[in-house]
Enzyme design. Structure first.
Site, PDB file in Angstrom:
ATOM      1  N   CYS A   1       0.937  -1.251   0.046  1.00 25.83           N
ATOM      2  CA  CYS A   1      -0.057  -0.038  -0.077  1.00 25.83           C
ATOM      3  C   CYS A   1       0.746   1.280   0.051  1.00 25.83           C
ATOM      4  O   CYS A   1       1.733   1.510   0.885  1.00 25.83           O
ATOM      5  CB  CYS A   1      -0.795  -0.129   1.281  1.00 25.83           C
ATOM      6  SG  CYS A   1      -2.076   1.603   1.462  1.00 25.83           S
TER       7      CYS A   1
ATOM      8  N   CYS B   1      -0.498   3.261  -6.622  1.00 26.63           N
ATOM      9  CA  CYS B   1      -1.334   2.396  -5.644  1.00 26.63           C
ATOM     10  C   CYS B   1      -1.543   1.309  -6.075  1.00 26.63           C
ATOM     11  O   CYS B   1      -1.983   1.058  -7.441  1.00 26.63           O
ATOM     12  CB  CYS B   1      -2.619   3.337  -5.780  1.00 26.63           C
ATOM     13  SG  CYS B   1      -3.945   2.638  -4.733  1.00 26.63           S
TER      14      CYS B   1
END
Length: 215
Positions: free
Chosen positions: A70, A177
């Site tokens: 992440c 992302c």
């Protein structure tokens, strides 16, 4: 070998799949925090607290490496987690600004990431260290993670963004992302040869090998 993968949502599954292919004999444990996804609009303090809570099962399982799959959690939490758990090996994911700088010919790149990642000190340091001489376009992708998480993303949501960065001359598009890994093929299709689309799945495997001295 036991590898732990954490992401706020489904993005970590894409990273875990890549790790299973690279290390077919490894046990890959995946945890997420879908109750609080997305992380991109949350404060640094909240992201750290949520990430710390979410990885407790991976710490308890004594993973050889924990991968924070992440970008937002890496940007806002990994330094504090390394300090809190000094015996645990962590690998984070960051927008591939350094790689983009080596690939771009026109010195224009686009970084698709959450607002929290783009605002983080860690990202700004990447830009400072490797983005000199580059024009870096940072399009608004704020809703993408939530749309992908809820299976609501479609072509129209991203076509305008990708067309826009390509029209501005970007020849490298960085997926900052892990949620966006799920739409890499569509982004590549929309770029239509005008820009190369990059994300760090392969680099994570190489980092695991280095960290565990597997080569």
């Amino acid at each position: 070998m036991k590898l732990g993968v954490f992401d706020s949502g489904i993005g970590g599954e894409a990273v875990a799949d890549a790790l299973r292919k690279t290390f077919p004999g490894a046990e890959v444990l995946v945890v997420n925090d879908r109750a609080n996804v997305p992380y991109g609009g949350k404060s640094p303090e909240t992201v750290l607290c949520l990430t710390d809570a979410a990885i407790q099962s991976l710490l308890a399982s004594k993973c050889d490496v924990i991968i924070l799959a992440c970008n937002t959690a890496t940007a806002l939490a990994i330094d504090a987690l390394r300090e809190k758990y000094p015996a645990q090996k962590f690998i984070g994911i960051e927008p591939m600004v350094k790689t983009a700088a080596t690939l771009t010919r026109g010195k224009i790149v686009a970084v698709c990431a959450t607002s929290a990642t783009l605002a983080s000190a860690r990202y700004k340091r990447l830009v400072r260290d490797y983005g000199a001489g580059l024009r870096i376009i940072e399009p608004d992708c704020g809703e993408w993670a939530s749309l992908i998480e809820n299976n609501l993303m479609n072509r129209s949501h991203i076509q305008k963004t990708i067309e826009g960065v390509c029209e501005q001359g970007a020849d490298v598009i960085v997926l900052g992302c892990t949620h966006y890994h799920w739409i890499k093929e569509l982004i590549t299709e929309l770029a239509a040869g005008r820009a190369r689309v990059i994300e760090p799945s392969e680099a994570i495997g190489r980092r695991v090998k280095t960290l565990l001295a597997l080569d």
